[in-house]
Design an enzyme around this catalytic site. Sequence first.
Site, mmCIF file in Angstrom:
data_model
loop_
_atom_site.group_PDB
_atom_site.id
_atom_site.type_symbol
_atom_site.label_atom_id
_atom_site.label_comp_id
_atom_site.label_asym_id
_atom_site.label_seq_id
_atom_site.Cartn_x
_atom_site.Cartn_y
_atom_site.Cartn_z
ATOM 1 C CD GLU A 91 -3.185 -0.447 0.217
ATOM 2 O OE1 GLU A 91 -3.125 0.731 -0.213
ATOM 3 O OE2 GLU A 91 -4.080 -1.233 -0.102
ATOM 4 C CB SER A 351 -29.345 -33.416 50.431
ATOM 5 O OG SER A 351 -30.604 -34.012 50.616
#
Length: 702
Positions: A91, A351
């Site tokens: 680029e 329990s």
Amino acid sequence: MSKPRRTGSWRLAAAGAVLLAVITGLALFALDRGDQAYPPPLEVAGQVSREVLDRDNGLLRAYTTDSDVWRLPVRLDQIDPDYIKMLIAYEDHRFRSHRGVDPVALARAAWQLVSNGRIVSGGSTITMQLARLIEPRAERSLQAKLRQAVRALQIERRMNKDEILALYLTLAPYGGNLEGVRAASLAWFGREPKKLTLAQSALLVALPQSPESRRPDRQHEQARLARDRVLARMRDAGLIPASEIDRASAALVPSRRLEMPDLAAHTADLALRMQPDARTIRLTLDGGIQNRLEQLATDTAARLGPKQSLAMVLADGRTGDILASIGSTGHLDAQRSGAIDMTRAVRSPGSTLKPFIYGLAFEDALIAPETMIDDTPADFAGYRPRNFDRDYMGEVSIRQALQYSLNVPAVRLLEAVGPQRLLARLRRGGTELELPPGGAPGLAIGLGGAGVSLRDLVQLYTAFVNNGTARVLRDGSVVELKPPFEHPVMEPQASWRVADILTGVGAPQGAPRIAIAYKTGTSYGYRDAWAVGFDGRYVLGVWVGRADASPVPGLSGIASAAPLLFEGFARTGRDQVKFPAAPPGMIAQSHAELPFALRKYKARDQAVSTVADGSLPPRIVYPPQGARVALGSTSSGLLRPLVIKLQGGAAPYRLIANGEPLPKPTRRRVLNWMPDSAGASTLTVMDGEGRAASVSVFIDTN
């Protein structure tokens, strides 16, 4: 005919040079006059997706911006350096040397413009492209290019090259609502951009130039051609060997877009609500474990009945850090009410509170593991508990009673230690049970007659890996500074006794063979199934049921939750931590070796009936007669205190050690004595009526 063409070329070149000079002059003029009054709107850099990270900075979940865009923040050290090199080479190969505008690139663009009569390449630098991303312009005109040039010069005056590159890689478009290389890498490859393949890097370089016409999921062939052009450029420039280019060109281009990471949805959503100003939130969760346990929940959903769900919480019991939290089988599963975080929902624990009852009974020296207790029908002022299988086992040991989760023995012990005392101890662990409206705590709380959340239950169970003291659970979703709990849920010896018994509970059929202690529970009406287990460090809790609390026939802790508990522990991928050795002073005794008073537990009404006047003489039940007790010493060299436990007698009690009475009497049946030295000692306890009991023991420092 050739000479006029050369003259025309020179004229075009001259025009290009003039154009370049005009653009450069205007840009410099605008920069000098307008830079301070008209700075670039760089605050757009802060408009990124909010993200929730795990304890190692891995992405758990991300959120789109207000404009419904995936734009994840990124640093250069989070990106594959080879990709960055390829991007700059393709680029803007003079990116590191120019000041935002590349005169050579602009001259080339101007020449191509006048030579072809159209724009062939824009001559834009990465900084100019960043300027366009900050202030988008649809038109491609000289005025737009001039504006970009001015902005690029401004940006370069305010930011260094690495900052510019990082911001560009945060804002660049990659197709659809994907912006930034990190979002693109996750969406197209399912991975962070830290380490990309050559083919993946080339595709990500190509996409921002024309993100919609090259979208891999919609324009697959165009995406492949664009990627290959990037690879060819790298080959022609001699940056990458031809052999590697050939292999990269043969790699497949993704044909579909992947989902963004979506782990710990309930916890992440809560974190965002609780910390609305934070862009990045770090949780204590372990992303790998979270992912594996969520997969377990997904796999299990197919086996659960309609509308059933599950929840899981895994915590480091020593630090209190929550390592995984699954609130449901899937937060988008409407049929199972997946939006509800069932780790925080208050439900009946069945329990699962029984271990804490036994712990208090051990503290009070009411029982030993081999003490016998009756599992027979009993009436507690109209309350008649029955076992889960509606049968009774007769006389059993305390060890068996807890391992088999028998109801009547648990209620007998709760009656002795007191429901209020149990609630007070649970508060020490940071848990306040939710009682029925207007109801006083009764014996039913020992069998699930109260409400608690899975997170609070796991927090309570951390006491078993911390010598009886629970740890505050934290996941990072809420910013709070709770101090550590100062008081233990139970004494270290009692905690170890309970944990030792729970290690002997058999694993469910077909479960992975791992060494954990665990307890199950099933709420009344088959509405909730629970299993909470631990090794020497980690605690995992599991809940199974329906979010609307409807009954589920056949639901039980041992059949529905326990298999998930074992499978969850196996999937954590962490090495199991061995259980700690017994604390100093612990003595293992068979039933025959127990003091007479501890051989058979007798409830209060049973004990009173054996004595005409209802008063038993005092008895030292710990340490037993002739015991050799290893106490160890503190860091300062002093011996640790010896715990002395009594039964019977009438308060107040006074301890006499080796003929020397302790200065203060006490009404407690648990006393602490600090020996001066090791060796043989005689301990005598005298109650308020002058009755006495004595034992001879040997104090050992090993």
